[in-house]
Design a protein around this motif. Structure first.
Motif, PDB file in Angstrom:
ATOM      1  N   ARG A  69      -3.615   0.295   7.085  1.00 53.66           N
ATOM      2  CA  ARG A  69      -2.516   0.394   6.117  1.00 53.66           C
ATOM      3  C   ARG A  69      -1.186   0.245   6.825  1.00 53.66           C
ATOM      4  NH1 ARG A  69      -5.492   4.335   3.408  1.00 53.66           N
ATOM      5  NH2 ARG A  69      -4.562   5.974   4.643  1.00 53.66           N
ATOM      6  N   LEU A  71      -0.389  -3.349   7.632  1.00 51.77           N
ATOM      7  CA  LEU A  71       0.038  -4.075   6.439  1.00 51.77           C
ATOM      8  C   LEU A  71       1.505  -3.787   6.135  1.00 51.77           C
ATOM      9  CD1 LEU A  71      -1.155  -5.875   4.195  1.00 51.77           C
ATOM     10  CD2 LEU A  71      -1.492  -3.793   2.850  1.00 51.77           C
ATOM     11  N   GLU A 111       4.507  -6.395   6.060  1.00 50.39           N
ATOM     12  CA  GLU A 111       5.284  -6.550   4.824  1.00 50.39           C
ATOM     13  C   GLU A 111       6.764  -6.425   5.119  1.00 50.39           C
ATOM     14  OE1 GLU A 111       2.109  -4.547   1.657  1.00 50.39           O
ATOM     15  OE2 GLU A 111       3.835  -3.401   2.358  1.00 50.39           O
TER      16      GLU A 111
END
Lengths: 71, 634
Positions: free
Chosen positions: B570, B573, B577
């Motif tokens: 997570r 990511l 992002e």
């Protein structure tokens, strides 16, 4: 020798990077890494003699950064 | 009080800015007598609020210039606002300072929140020690305590330094150090770990370590050490920040001067267009969004992991978890409970089970081997040690002792063979203890190390989380290893390994892929340091554990590794992002502002404000999301 300090008085991450650059320029400091979020300065230096100049560098940075050695 | 006023005035300024923007769009060019609404209404109101809001920014900027910091983000923003006033973009000038301030409030909130996630572990840090040398209480800093000093820990207080109990009896809550929820009772001469809480009566303790070598200090160090083990993306951001601002400032200067000179240097509207572009560049010139949000996501992940009883030595290991391909596990104490239990008692005809077990207990009375603990099962008190004489341990075989003046043998098949005793060798996947008394074989006891209940599920989930191979290493024989390996569901196992063999095997395995080694820390130090990620569990008390591990799991649940893999993914990511989003918006707005005659050209400053403050706030809150996610899981 490796030393670790806690700092207080920096309120932006970019400022912490700038202070890191300044500390790296102190004679006999081999490396310096500042963790803005953990409020830690890690220094690898020749010996303890750099602490005075480090304290001076920090307290003249922006509104004054206070440091306390924790290791 | 000042803070509240500050907050209210900032909201007011934001509302005024928005109202002024609307007025500007609708009535901006309407004439009022000889002049426009822009100059007669919007300019004075904007200027008034601008001065109110930017007052302290100017002070900050002057201070920085005095310290020879000319290209500070505050100064650059102020230059941009002055440029905006100069070309008649009054509302934009106001908006830059208002949103700059609003952004700072949000950032501060996020920084505080992210620090909270690591706070629960930092609370373990003691700030004082009550010394009790010469029976006088004296409060000192933990640093000032020497080895051998006595100190008092009262009820409800946390033990600050590792030591040994000199006086008193009490119970300790060790949950924050070992994850064990049952309190541990302690008495004189017991060793105790710092970080545990005294929940009974006061204890006088003698320090056996300095503060910085104590368990709690080392644990904190492990978590806080993150800065010296920066992840690649953090290093990238640091390098990027160093070149980004100078490049954008240079571009701003070039954009302000060169195009007007080429296009038409005598036309003021051309100059004003490109000054607007340059001002937008200055607004976007801070790399804040990335410099804050990327380290923050790692920081939050480290903090959240520590809440899950997993201490990680640095951000770089979070990255390694996302690439994890092999997990190598030690068997005893890692996959299995490490406490052996008797599973069957098999006497020969004419001997009862109770008799056989009783003899075995006498045989193991003096032994400290885990197998002896299994046989004795805490039942030493029913035995009369005066019946024992001439106890001797025979290396690699077992025990020989005189019990009621006759020879008792207990151990493996070699022991019985070398004593010329006839017996049937048992073929079993478990550890077998043969018992012989008065020269006669009386039967055998089967002993098994149980697999932890959590191990099977944990290992199955490793595969689900992208781990290709789970491999078990053990010093035990092939038979024992095979049973545990099948039961636990590992892909591969290697038995009969000495500690050094384990390390060599590990080197072989990790040649091609990122490999984690999980062990109990005490016997596995070389393997822990060799592996890409050395994970130790359940051994927090021992010195070597923390020093040689990259990750410490405070309790003994193999499933924690799955939690960390998920968190790391997570985190990755979110970092991606943020980097992509921030760079795309910043570069996008710069390109937009360079396109001549764009319909939105006159509003480009607004885009720039979003690319600076808006993007920072979005990225930072995206990083904070990592903390929310974990909360939801529990």
């Amino acid at each position: 020798m490796k030393m670790v300090f806690k700092f207080d008085g920096i309120d932006c991450a970019v400022c912490a990077l700038k202070l890191e650059e300044k500390i790296k320029k102190i004679p006999n400091v081999n490396s310096c890494s500042i963790n803005f979020l953990a409020q830690r300065i890690e220094i690898d230096a020749l010996d303890k003699s750099i602490i005075d100049e480090l304290t001076a560098t920090c307290s003249s940075f922006e509104d004054g950064v206070s440091i306390k050695r924790i290791k | 009080m000042k803070k509240k006023f500050d907050f209210i005035s900032l909201i007011l300024a934001t509302i005024v800015t928005i109202v002024l923007l609307i007025v500007h769009i609708i009535y901006g060019d309407v004439s009022l007598g000889i002049n426009t609404v822009n100059n007669l209404v919007i300019l004075p109101i904007s200027l008034l609020f601008y001065l109110l809001v930017s007052y302290d920014l100017f002070i900050e900027s002057f201070k920085k210039i005095r310290h020879k910091q000319f290209f500070d983000e505050v100064t650059l923003s102020l230059i941009a606002t002055i440029a905006a006033f100069a070309i008649g973009e009054y509302v934009e000038a106001l908006a830059v300072v208002v949103f700059f301030q609003v952004g700072e409030r949000f950032e501060k909130y996020a920084v505080d929140k992210s620090r909270n996630s690591i706070k629960s572990i930092l609370d373990l840090r003691p700030d004082k020690v009550t010394l009790y040398n010469d029976e006088i209480e004296k409060v000192v800093e933990p640093f000032d305590v020497n080895i051998g000093d006595l100190f008092i820990v009262k009820s409800g207080e946390r033990v600050p330094i590792d030591g040994v109990v000199i006086e008193g009896k009490s119970s300790l809550d060790t949950s924050s150090i070992t994850g064990e929820s049952v309190p541990r009772s302690v008495k004189e001469n017991d060793e105790i770990l710092s970080g545990t809480i005294n929940i009974g009566s006061p204890l006088v303790i003698k320090a056996t370590k300095e503060f910085y070598n104590s368990t709690v200090s080392k644990m904190l160090d492990l978590v806080e050490n993150a800065s010296s083990q920066k992840a690649n993306s953090e290093k990238f951001i640091t390098k990027f920040a160093k070149i980004y601002t100078p490049i954008v400032i240079s571009l701003a200067v070039l954009v302000a001067i060169i195009p007007p000179l080429i296009i038409n240097y005598s036309d003021p509207s051309v100059w004003s267009n490109y000054i607007r572009t340059a001002a937008s560049f200055l607004v976007i010139s801070c790399p804040c969004a990335l410099v804050l949000s990327v380290p923050m996501s790692y920081f939050v992940t480290l903090g959240e992991a520590s809440k899950q009883k997993v201490l990680i030595k640095g951000s770089t290991f979070i990255d390694k978890f996302t690439k994890l391909k092999n997990i190598v596990l030690d068997k005893t104490g890692t996959i299995t409970k490490g406490n052996f239990v008797v599973t069957s008692i098999n006497p020969v005809e004419g001997t009862s089970k109770d008799e056989l077990l009783k003899l075995a207990k006498y045989g193991e009375y003096y032994s400290n081997h885990p197998i002896a603990h299994a046989v004795l099962n805490n039942d030493k008190e029913s035995l009369n040690k005066d019946l024992l004489k001439d106890y001797q341990e025979i290396d690699g075989q077992g025990v020989k002792v005189e019990y009621e003046s006759s020879t008792l043998l207990i151990g493996n098949s070699k022991l019985l063979s070398s004593n010329n005793i006839e017996f049937n060798k048992v073929d079993s996947p478990f550890t077998i203890l043969y018992v012989a008394y008065k020269g006669k074989y009386l039967g055998y006891i089967e002993i098994k190390d149980e697999i932890k209940e959590s191990s099977k599920l944990a290992i199955a989930n490793y595969h689900k989380n992208g781990v290709k191979k789970v491999i078990m290493l053990t010093g035990d024989n092939q038979n024992i290893a095979k049973v545990i390996a099948q039961d636990a569901g590992v892909d591969e196992f290697h038995a009969n390994l000495l500690p050094l063999d384990k390390t060599n095997k590990l080197k072989e395995i990790q040649q091609n892929a990122t490999t984690a080694f999980i062990g109990d820390g005490v016997n596995d130090a070389p393997s822990l340091t060799t592996s890409d990620i050395g994970i130790s569990m359940g051994g927090i008390g021992s010195d070597i554990t923390i020093d040689s591990s990259d990750v410490v799991i405070m309790d003994d649940d193999l499933n924690r590794v799955n939690d960390v893999i998920k968190m790391s993914k997570r985190n990755k990511l979110v970092v991606y992002e943020n980097i992509i989003f921030a760079l795309a918006v910043k570069i996008g707005v710069m390109i937009l502002s360079l396109i001549p005659n764009l319909p939105i050209a006159s509003y480009i400053m607004w885009f720039a404000i979003f690319a600076d403050v808006g993007v920072t706030v979005i990225c930072v809150f995206n990083s904070l999301r990592l903390a929310l996610h974990v909360k939801k899981q529990n």
